[in-house]
Enzyme design. Structure first.
Site, short mmCIF file in Angstrom:
data_model
loop_
_atom_site.label_atom_id
_atom_site.label_comp_id
_atom_site.label_asym_id
_atom_site.label_seq_id
_atom_site.Cartn_x
_atom_site.Cartn_y
_atom_site.Cartn_z
N GLU A 26 3.13 -8.78 -2.58
CA GLU A 26 4.44 -8.41 -2.03
C GLU A 26 5.29 -9.67 -2.00
O GLU A 26 4.80 -10.76 -1.70
CB GLU A 26 4.32 -7.83 -0.63
CG GLU A 26 5.68 -7.46 -0.03
CD GLU A 26 5.61 -6.74 1.30
OE1 GLU A 26 6.64 -6.25 1.77
OE2 GLU A 26 4.50 -6.66 1.87
N CYS A 224 6.44 -3.50 3.04
CA CYS A 224 7.72 -3.09 3.60
C CYS A 224 8.87 -3.36 2.65
O CYS A 224 9.96 -2.79 2.81
CB CYS A 224 7.95 -3.79 4.93
SG CYS A 224 6.83 -3.25 6.24
N ASN A 348 4.87 3.42 1.80
CA ASN A 348 4.09 2.29 2.31
C ASN A 348 4.03 2.38 3.83
O ASN A 348 5.06 2.32 4.48
CB ASN A 348 4.75 0.97 1.91
CG ASN A 348 4.21 -0.19 2.74
OD1 ASN A 348 3.08 -0.62 2.54
ND2 ASN A 348 5.00 -0.67 3.69
N GLU A 349 2.84 2.54 4.36
CA GLU A 349 2.58 2.65 5.81
C GLU A 349 3.66 3.46 6.52
O GLU A 349 4.06 3.15 7.64
CB GLU A 349 2.38 1.26 6.44
CG GLU A 349 3.53 0.31 6.43
CD GLU A 349 3.16 -1.04 7.03
OE1 GLU A 349 1.99 -1.45 6.91
OE2 GLU A 349 4.05 -1.70 7.59
#
Length: 769
Positions: A26, A224, A348-349
């Site tokens: 990331e 994120c 994502n999450e």
């Protein structure tokens, strides 16, 4: 006392390990620009702005001599994707433009080639630019070279430079002659030597550190990074959209990075796929689902086709024949063969109904067109709780192949949860442990992570994929710790945790093997005490009123305490619970302070750095969390979505029974969790077999402070080898230092394996093919 014995049943091969161990990239900690993407000029296209960071402007990273000659223009751009450029108009004096790149300056090595380029458009007569590189003492390490600018249109000019000496504090200098007027954009300095010699490739030493791991897959581009932004693909702060990241780099629109800086998108999806191929890892892209959980932005369900099509088009881009629309795009970029995409993560999450009502649209469309793609759902950023359970329910309902779990916890949490996946069902979605790490980069953390990874292996029929996170950290731009690999502009230093990951990836094996371990010392109970002790409240950068405070300690009569008003980070201790069962109730009102914060109840406080907490309005004021702080390191055990509104009063109640915690808000049940006792085994083990090499691997981890001897099968391991990592539990690797962990690789003799304190060991057999 006899040594423990381990007996392997080679006739019983168990669950396959598949693609278990991989990596996760990331762009945080400046992992891309200024890192893996080796562009050396910071703000090469003059597109930095306050949307990225409040300290930015269009000339951030640049310095000037005769500054009145320089202005930012946008009326005659190189293209419509990046509208800003530098408008240079000199009078009788020359003007100078300089850039020192990232970190402490440009790092250039003597004898190596660097490609300089820029786009320019003269607005009057042709002119010559002088390009040189200086060090901090103004000594030239690249003699000035001239570029003749004469085309009346935007044109790219390029040449190679070779430094006459090595520097790590270089600065590029561009000199504009008197009486010129020229537009300049996309000023670039790029190493010719990249990993696998790709023209827009990645930094060689960083990529080599990835390849050396031997990862089975690479998850990208976040994190994120994927889902934080606006819904408009053309907006400066849009969600990450992969179609913005392919094609000529000058036409890739600069975007805000949610970690507080600019991303050029020079490292895009084509480069990600190419890197995966070059290091032998399967690509695992993560797609936004038309939903931003950070700001509750939601693409309307009747306009979700744009987002679903993005996912379908990405699969075609990766796998489609050159005769397909997006397969042709890939082929035209230079890769006619497919990238063999197998996995795709949606979200994502993510937490919240906004994601769960959108996920099915992606799932159904992808299943219908590409049934072989393994789809990954999300259970959020916590290891347990309401949103976690709803994520798993969604995955089971729609038949997701995997569920992405994320957690960053203290070492004691990983030790207490060694058997987390033993109870998971064998049927249904598998776990993708997409982000995990214990909260430090010390050797003790790495050893504990190794012990936990053995639990992942043993449950390979339930845990399909796992990757430590984050991957990279530019030490000058740290957003997050811990990290796997540290670097600056000139050097790379893997963390001690890296070597555990590398050892496990090299000796993963293809399938588990049945074995019996007998005679081991009993596990040591570290903490199974009731969660009693001091309790009180603290503000979390918000103003809170805590009223009607009532507690009942065991069977004693309820007691009422004075109201409390807390601001900033004020903390007040109120009383001590001595029974193993107790209740506390109170009314909470947020009266001011930061809108994204709330307050805390701390309880079970035994000493500084050892307590439990109920977080009310945690992480951007979005959660109710049960947190444990143990030896100063915190772990989130249970989370539920909840938001505290200002000037609204909430009735809160907590019930603690030994190590069981249950809470209510306005009489509605919220978090409920059992804090597992902390018990440490004498050793942690697993055995796998590798079909390709025909070898058996015995992994043994000792998280304790005493050496141990283990009797193994002499006939199986005779002629094998031992690979070991060991060190001081407080040891850690810092940038520029040698590895603080001792690495042992040697032939194995006899039938007794010595397992040193704080060590990770792999005993390999000879080949039985």
């Amino acid at each position: 006392m006899n040594n423990p014995k381990l007996k392997i049943d080679t006739s019983r091969h168990l669950a396959a390990l598949g693609d278990l161990y991989g990596i996760f990239f990331e762009d945080l900690n400046h992992a891309a620009d200024g890192g893996l993407y080796p562009e050396m000029i910071q703000n090469r296209s003059f597109e930095f702005c306050k949307v990225d960071n409040a300290t930015y402007n269009a000339t951030f990273g640049w310095s000037f001599e005769n500054s009145q000659a320089f202005h930012i223009g946008e009326d005659d751009p190189l293209n419509t994707k990046n509208r800003h450029y530098l408008d240079v108009k000199t009078n009788e004096d020359a003007a100078v433009l300089m850039n020192a790149g990232f970190n402490d300056g440009l790092f250039l090595e003597k004898g190596k080639q660097y490609r300089f380029s820029l786009f320019a458009k003269p607005l009057d007569n042709h002119l010559k630019l002088k390009i040189a590189i200086l060090n901090s003492k103004n000594k030239q390490i690249v003699a000035p070279q001239e570029i003749l600018i004469e085309s009346k249109q935007w044109l790219k000019y390029t040449f190679s430079m070779e430094p006459t000496s090595t520097t790590d504090d270089g600065m590029i200098k561009i000199e504009f002659p008197p009486h010129c007027h020229v537009l300049v954009d996309m000023v670039s300095l790029f190493p010719v030597e990249t990993f696998k010699q790709r023209a827009n490739g990645v930094r060689k030493d960083l990529a080599e550190a990835l390849k050396a791991l031997h990862p089975k897959f690479m998850r990208f581009p976040g994190g994120c990074l994927v889902h934080d932004g606006t819904l408009n693909i053309d907006a400066r702060d849009s969600l990450y959209r992969w179609k913005n990241t392919i094609g000529p780099v000058e036409q890739r629109p600069a975007r805000r990075n949610n970690w507080g800086y600019n991303q050029t998108l020079g490292l895009g999806f084509y480069e990600y796929f190419q890197l995966c191929e070059d290091i032998g890892a399967k690509p695992l892209p993560v797609m936004a689902a038309g939903y931003d959980p950070h700001h509750q932005r939601k693409a309307p369900l009747d306009h979700l086709d744009e987002w679903v099509d993005d996912a379908l088009d990405l699969i075609e881009f990766a796998n489609g024949a050159p005769t397909t629309k997006w397969g042709k795009v890939r082929a035209d970029l230079g890769h006619p063969k497919p990238f063999h995409l197998e996995y795709l993560a949606i979200g994502n999450e993510e937490v919240g109904e906004g994601f769960r009502e959108r996920y099915p649209y992606f799932h159904k469309a992808i299943r219908a067109k590409y049934p072989s793609i393994k789809l990954i759902n999300s259970s959020g950023p916590f290891a347990g709780g309401g949103e976690f359970e709803l994520g798993w329910e969604s995955a089971k309902k729609y038949g997701s192949d995997l569920v992405d779990e994320h957690y960053y916890e203290a070492p004691n949490w990983f030790l207490a949860n060694q058997h987390r996946y033993d109870a998971y069902p064998k049927k249904g979605p598998q776990v993708f442990l997409g982000e995990y790490a214990s909260k430090d980069n010390k050797w003790y953390n790495a050893v504990v992570e190794a012990s936990y990874m053995l639990g992942l292996e043993r449950n390979a029929d339930k845990v399909g994929l796992a990757c430590y996170a984050p991957l990279f950290c530019n030490v000058k731009y740290a957003n997050w710790k811990p990290d796997l690999i540290f670097f600056d502009e000139k050097q790379v230093t893997p963390s001690v945790n890296y070597y555990v990951q590398k050892l496990f990836m090299h000796y993963q094996g293809t399938e588990n093997v049945d074995y019996k371990l007998t005679g081991t010392p009993e596990a040591k109970m570290i903490d199974d005490k009731p969660l009693n002790g001091q309790f009180g409240f603290e503000a979390d950068q918000a103003d809170i009123a805590v009223t009607n405070i009532v507690y009942q300690d065991g069977n004693q009569q309820p007691q009422r305490l004075a109201d409390q008003h807390l601001t900033g980070r004020k903390r007040i201790s109120l009383n001590k619970m001595v029974s193993q069962s107790y209740t506390i109730s109170f009314d909470l009102t947020k009266t001011g302070g930061r809108p994204d914060k709330g307050g805390h109840l701390f309880f079970g406080h035994q000493s500084d750095g050892n307590e439990m907490m109920w977080i009310l309005g945690g992480w951007a004021n979005a959660d109710s969390i049960i947190k444990q702080v143990y030896k100063g390191k915190d772990s989130d055990w249970n989370q539920f979505n909840w938001h505290v509104e200002q000037n609204q009063t909430y009735h809160c109640q907590i019930e603690v029974n030994n190590r069981h915690i249950k809470v209510w808000i306005d009489n509605v049940p919220m978090n409920e969790v059992e804090i597992t006792p902390l018990m440490v085994q004498s050793i942690y083990t697993n055995v796998t077999y590798d079909k390709k090499s025909g070898r058996y691997f015995l992994k043994v981890v000792n998280v304790g402070d005493h050496d141990l001897k283990l009797e193994v099968d002499h006939d199986l391991f005779a002629g094998g080898s031992i690979n070991r990592l060991q060190g001081d539990p407080k040891a850690e690797n810092h940038l520029g230092e040698s590895n603080q962990i001792k690495q042992v690789s040697q032939p194995f003799q006899g039938a007794t394996l010595t397992v040193p304190a704080y060590s990770v060991n792999v005993l390999s057999s000879r080949s039985f093919k």
